[in-house]
Design an enzyme around this catalytic site. Sequence first.
Site, short mmCIF file in Angstrom:
data_model
loop_
_atom_site.label_atom_id
_atom_site.label_comp_id
_atom_site.label_asym_id
_atom_site.label_seq_id
_atom_site.Cartn_x
_atom_site.Cartn_y
_atom_site.Cartn_z
N CYS A 301 -9.84 -1.20 6.26
CA CYS A 301 -10.71 -0.62 5.24
C CYS A 301 -11.95 0.07 5.81
CB CYS A 301 -11.11 -1.67 4.21
SG CYS A 301 -12.14 -3.02 4.86
N HIS A 349 -14.71 -5.99 2.11
CA HIS A 349 -13.84 -4.85 1.81
C HIS A 349 -14.68 -3.66 1.37
CE1 HIS A 349 -10.04 -2.89 1.09
NE2 HIS A 349 -10.43 -2.53 -0.12
N HIS A 361 -8.83 3.73 -0.53
CA HIS A 361 -9.09 2.62 0.39
C HIS A 361 -7.80 2.17 1.06
CE1 HIS A 361 -8.07 -0.99 -2.48
NE2 HIS A 361 -7.36 0.06 -2.81
#
Length: 389
Positions: A301, A349, A361
Amino acid sequence: MASHRKSRTPGTRVAGIRTPALATAALTSVALLSQTADAAPSDDKPSLEEVEKKVDDLYRQAESATEKYNAAKEKTAKQRKRVDTLLDDVAQRTQKLNEAREQLGSYAAAQYRTGAGVSNTATFLLADSPQDVFDQNHLMSRMTGRQKEAVDDYVTQQSETMKKRKEATESLETLTESQSDLKTAKATVQKKLADARELMSKLTAEEKARLAAIEKKKQEEAARKAAELARQQEEQRKAQEEAAQQESGGSSGSSGSSGSTTPPAADSSYATKAEKALAFARAQIGKPYVWGATGPGSYDCSGLTQAAWKAAGVTIPRTTYDQVDAGTTVPVAQAQPGDLVFFYDDITHVGIYIGNGMMIHAPKPGTYVREESIYYDGESSIHSVVRPA
């Protein structure tokens, strides 16, 4: 802006198969035998909802360990570079020290050949502490100017070389610690992912289908919330345009109150950079998530968001923990394309906002870079939104 995550609402449990009354009576003995053999495994087997929660938790833990791995990897790379630089420096200084020693040796040999016995210079070279010998006034007074200069150069080179050797030794120790942290983080990631895969492998085809249905329902709810955010942002945009028109027409008083609570929009230079970052991110859609990866074939990520903004000429840190501080925090309702959206209380994240409540993402292992609602794991999972440039 951190918020606590809400626990997931358990889904409907699968009802047990009930045997008709008459058939049950006829098969009592068989049932008792089968129950004796099968009761323990059946009772111990977790429900689908428990498996889902456990797998989600394992992926979250793996993602947290991945960011720690990324930080340790970055620290290790920097430390290795520093060690290499110091070792090169030590080698160069050692060479200079040897040259200074050779020059002093030539002076000592010349003095010996002239019959001076053990010369002042030789005494200096053979001493346990050359600096102590050098500091003796009677020795200094009997050396020539060139000898004094050579001795001074030798002492300086020796002192600096010893200092750099100490720095290199300490840096090597730090590098060893960083490598140990890196190894630990890597092992943690691998263990969490292996546990998650093992849990998923035990699901039946029916359970996997039910799990997919639960996930689809979550996605539909996430899409609904994204659409609602898009509607709110559009209303806000129109209100700002109307306020700007009124202000330009000399009616700034009516828009003053809203202007005092609404942060100014990002300037055009940010929009230009954001467009480049998003173009890069879109080009990565479909590439696999791989923990610790920074491209070009795969990403995790934070590796994706870092690479996207790098393509726009903006350098941001490697990990989510550092990226969250690399810009200005804005409300979710004020999010603009290019902004970074961070998730969970431990900030493990991140995605890049593309507008209308959506982001690009790299979700988790086993998935690919994709567009998805920023509410993909519930509204409470959003930690903050940061404008990095």
